[in-house]
Each structure stands twice: as structure tokens, then as C-alpha cells.
Design an enzyme around this catalytic site. Structure first.
Site, PDB file in Angstrom:
ATOM      1  N   ARG A 105      -4.408   8.018   4.628  1.00 31.89           N
ATOM      2  CA  ARG A 105      -3.067   8.759   5.024  1.00 31.89           C
ATOM      3  C   ARG A 105      -3.238  10.188   5.624  1.00 31.89           C
ATOM      4  O   ARG A 105      -2.586  11.132   5.532  1.00 31.89           O
ATOM      5  CB  ARG A 105      -2.287   9.096   3.414  1.00 31.89           C
ATOM      6  CG  ARG A 105      -1.723   7.960   3.038  1.00 31.89           C
ATOM      7  CD  ARG A 105      -0.887   7.060   3.800  1.00 31.89           C
ATOM      8  NE  ARG A 105      -0.922   5.782   3.107  1.00 31.89           N
ATOM      9  CZ  ARG A 105      -1.688   4.715   3.366  1.00 31.89           C
ATOM     10  NH1 ARG A 105      -2.786   4.783   4.484  1.00 31.89           N
ATOM     11  NH2 ARG A 105      -1.757   3.727   2.709  1.00 31.89           N
ATOM     12  N   SER A 113       6.938   6.514   0.154  1.00 35.69           N
ATOM     13  CA  SER A 113       6.148   7.254  -0.956  1.00 35.69           C
ATOM     14  C   SER A 113       6.224   8.980  -0.919  1.00 35.69           C
ATOM     15  O   SER A 113       5.746   9.384   0.207  1.00 35.69           O
ATOM     16  CB  SER A 113       4.588   6.858  -1.208  1.00 35.69           C
ATOM     17  OG  SER A 113       4.574   5.373  -1.219  1.00 35.69           O
ATOM     18  N   GLU A 115       3.078  13.132   0.679  1.00 34.65           N
ATOM     19  CA  GLU A 115       2.975  12.389   1.862  1.00 34.65           C
ATOM     20  C   GLU A 115       3.765  12.918   3.128  1.00 34.65           C
ATOM     21  O   GLU A 115       3.212  12.843   4.367  1.00 34.65           O
ATOM     22  CB  GLU A 115       3.158  11.104   1.609  1.00 34.65           C
ATOM     23  CG  GLU A 115       2.586   9.991   2.706  1.00 34.65           C
ATOM     24  CD  GLU A 115       2.643   8.538   2.278  1.00 34.65           C
ATOM     25  OE1 GLU A 115       2.047   8.017   1.187  1.00 34.65           O
ATOM     26  OE2 GLU A 115       3.596   7.894   3.105  1.00 34.65           O
TER      27      GLU A 115
END
Ligand SMILES: Cc1cc2nc3c(=O)[nH]c(=O)nc-3n(C[C@H](O)[C@H](O)[C@H](O)COP(=O)(O)OP(=O)(O)OC[C@H]3O[C@@H](n4cnc5c(N)ncnc54)[C@H](O)[C@@H]3O)c2cc1C
Length: 359
Positions: free
Chosen positions: A164, A240, A346
Site C-alpha cells: 500500500r 479500508s 490508508e
């Protein structure tokens, strides 16, 4: 190129939250993007790139500077033996691109079906789901280097992809992604690596096609409100909200022991933990959040934890970014207090005094 002033950003995001952009321009051509860069530089105005707004949390006060809504379009493919190099412009909707590749039986991104946003948004956080991530298939990323004013072709090593994250995420404002080239396998067969997906595919016969994989992924995602739809209020999120923490094995063991001792799990096997690169352990942020006192469906006014997935924070309509950020901060504090694990958000935050207002 038309530059508009005071344009509401909330409708341009999946959360539907936040104030206006001081200026906003839609850029459909690279020449327009360059023009906008010159405009911003000559006024010493900050520049931000907006894709599908699916990984953004925008402050209630909005953002100063010029927001460029990237509408660059076009897809071209070049066959090379048993692979095909497919280049998509940054503004192409990601899921439409995946559907097209699956339709051509080009393998490599089918597990990333149903992720909202644009092609240009995918390298930023090395988008991933169900055992695939774009770093596995990205061959190059064409960028406008905003620091140097030149167009460059970045190779995977230049992109610094990790879980990520990427160089794009680490250096916000440095690059405008213009196009992404993926190397996909022609006539490739699916190799589902993710247990939940493999289970869902088992009911579709012994040799599922790429189209079967796409359908199975979409079905799984819909069940978690992870496909943006006006008919599903729980899909008004940024996906998320926290990244799954990756920790050293001793930290994972300490957490498991503490969770069992506190009666949060009947035994070590009940605490989700998965192998991660570098002999590390990936924990489930969703599990930590629920066990820290924020179960699915928790609601605080007009925001809350998704009823389907503890990792997603949802805007039910009529709320503010401030409420959402307060909830995120409280979740983060609760997880830190209970497990000693610091969750990293995130999404990317715009218009706040700090890069991470949930810290
Ligand atoms: C319901 C839902 C499910 C999701 N599921 C997943 C998932 O499974 N896996 C996953 O990894 N993510 C997921 N996401 C997060 C999000 O969809 C992805 O990160 C997506 O790639 C973001 O793309 P975007 O175009 O919407 O970017 P935006 O949200 O518009 O922007 C995000 C960041 O990327 C930058 N950016 C965007 N375009 C460019 C460009 N052309 N050049 C330079 N910078 C740019 C922006 O400046 C910003 O910093 C989900 C989100 C939602 C709402």
C-alpha cells in the site's frame, strides 16, 4: 482548459464529505495538464491531482490551491509473444479497464475487479486485493515530473512499490501520473492465491475462467459493501480506512498472548495473523478494531463503522469530515491502548494542518 473557483469536492469523492476546492480544472489532454501546471506555478499555488476521489478524505474547510481532475483517456495494447503490454491513460475508470482486460482474456489484474477510482490512482498506493497488487503487472508509469517539468517513464524499480505504498505516495505532489503500462498474459489461466477467493471459485467448477474470477471477486466485494453503488449506503466510504499492520514476529506473539489472556480469543489460532515479506507478520486491522470496542455497524451520528466490514468507515449522509476523523482517531487510540499497535490510515488527507489528522 477552464479553471473554476469554489468548486464543491464532496460530490467528487466516494465518501461525499469535505469542502470546496479554491480552484478546480478538468484536464482531458496532457497539454491542458501542462497548461494548468504553468498556471499554478506562476501564481505559486499548490497543485493536487484528483482521480475518482475514492481514497481521499477532504477537510470540511476544503482545500486551497488548484485541483486537477484527471480525465486523460485512451487504452492501447501491443502484443509481445505470450504477453500483452496494455497502456491506459490515467483518467480511465479502473474497473472498466479491468473488465476490458478480462474480456480479452488478458490475465494479471482480474482479482482487482470492483476497486473504484482511476487507472492513474492505482500506482499511488500499489492497489491490491484478493492476492494481487498492481506492482506485479505494472511495467512502467508515464509521469509528468512536477519538480523538473519533464515527462518521464518510470520503471518498477523507480516506483518503490511496497505494501500500500510507492514513491508517489511517499512524495506527494512530485509526479502527475499520465498513463500506466501493464504486462498481462494472453490466454492466461487464473491462479487464485487468496483462500476466500479460491473457496468462492470452487463452486464454479474445476477450471474457472478469468471472467469467473471477476464475478466471484465482485460478489465477495458486494457482500462487504466494497463496490461503490448508490443502492448500497454502506459503500459510501474510502474503502479500508486503515492498513493491516505488519509487525515483527515477537510483537505478534506478544499481541496474541495478551489477546488470549484478556479473553478476546479462545486460543492463538483465533487471532488472525498471516506471513508477510521479510519474515514479518501481517495482522488484521479489522479484527483489532472490533476487539478494541468498535464492532461492525458502530454508529456515531452520521458516520460509523461499516455494518459489513470493520475496516471501512462510512458516511451515512449529512455528516462532516470532522466527525469522521474524530471517529478514526478514537479507533486508533483504542487499538493502541488495548494492543499496543498503531494503525496507519490508508486514505490521503487534503486540507488539514498535518498529513495525518488521525494521529
Ligand atoms: C468501496 C471502496 C473499496 C476500495 N477497495 C480497495 C481495494 O480493494 N484495494 C485498494 O488498494 N484500494 C481500495 N480502495 C481505495 C481506492 O479505490 C484506491 O486507492 C484507488 O486506486 C484510488 O484511485 P482514485 O482515482 O480514486 O484516486 P483519488 O482518491 O482521486 O486520489 C488518491 C491519491 O492519488 C493521487 N492521484 C490520483 N490520480 C493521480 C494521478 N493521475 N497522478 C498523480 N496522483 C494521482 C491523489 O492526488 C491522491 O493523493 C477502495 C475504495 C473504496 C471507496
Amino acid at each position: 482548459m477552464q479553471i473554476r473557483e469554489g468548486v464543491p469536492l464532496a460530490p467528487l469523492t466516494t465518501l461525499g464529505l469535505g469542502g470546496p476546492a479554491r480552484w478546480l480544472a478538468e484536464v482531458g489532454e496532457e497539454a491542458e495538464l501542462r497548461e494548468a501546471v504553468v498556471w499554478a506555478a506562476s501564481r505559486r499555488v499548490a497543485l493536487r491531482l484528483l482521480g475518482g476521489g475514492s481514497n481521499l478524505v477532504i477537510a470540511d474547510g476544503g482545500v486551497d490551491g488548484l485541483v486537477l481532475q484527471v480525465g486523460l483517456s485512451g487504452v492501447r495494447a501491443e502484443r509481445r509473444g505470450d504477453e500483452v503490454l496494455v497502456t491506459a491513460a490515467a483518467g480511465e475508470p479502473w474497473d472498466g479497464f479491468v473488465a476490458r482486460c478480462v474480456g480479452e482474456r488478458w490475465q494479471g489484474i482480474e482479482c482487482l475487479s470492483g476497486i473504484p477510482g482511476t487507472v492513474g490512482g492505482t500506482p499511488i498506493q500499489n492497489v491490491g486485493a484478493y492476492g494481487q497488487e498492481v506492482a506485479e503487472t505494472i511495467r512502467s508509469v508515464r509521469v509528468l515530473d512536477l519538480a523538473e517539468g519533464s515527462t518521464r517513464q518510470l520503471l518498477p524499480d523507480d516506483c518503490g512499490f511496497s505494501y500500500r505504498s510507492s514513491v508517489f505516495r511517499a512524495s506527494p505532489g512530485r509526479f502527475a501520473v499520465l498513463a500506466v503500462t501493464f504486462a498481462l498474459r494472453t490466454g492466461g489461466t487464473p491462479t487464485p492465491r487468496y483462500a476466500e477467493l479460491a473457496g468462492a471459485l470452487a463452486s464454479r467448477g474445476t477450471s474457472p475462467s478469468l471472467a469467473d474470477v471477476r464475478e466471484a471477486v465482485l460478489e465477495l466485494r458486494r457482500g462487504k459493501s466494497m463496490v461503490v453503488s448508490p443502492d448500497d449506503p454502506a459503500s459510501h466510504s474510502a474503502g479500508s480506512f486503515f492498513v493491516n499492520p505488519v509487525v515483527e514476529p515477537d510483537e505478534s506473539e506478544r499481541l496474541v498472548t495478551a489477546a488470549v489472556a484478556a479473553g478476546l480469543a479462545a486460543g492463538p489460532g483465533e487471532v488472525p495473523a498471516y506471513p508477510a515479506p521479510g519474515d514479518r507478520v501481517k495482522l488484521s486491522a479489522a479484527w483489532l478494531i472490533e476487539k478494541a470496542g468498535f464492532p461492525r455497524g458502530t454508529r456515531r451520528g452520521w458516520v460509523g463503522v461499516s455494518p459489513q466490514h470493520a475496516l471501512a468507515l462510512v458516511h451515512h449522509g449529512g455528516g462532516t469530515t470532522s466527525e469522521l476523523v474524530t471517529l478514526a482517531r478514537d479507533i486508533r487510540t483504542a487499538v493502541r491502548d488495548r494492543f499496543g499497535v498503531d494503525l496507519r490510515p490508508e486514505p490521503i488527507f487534503w486540507g488539514f494542518p498535518t498529513a495525518d489528522p488521525t494521529a
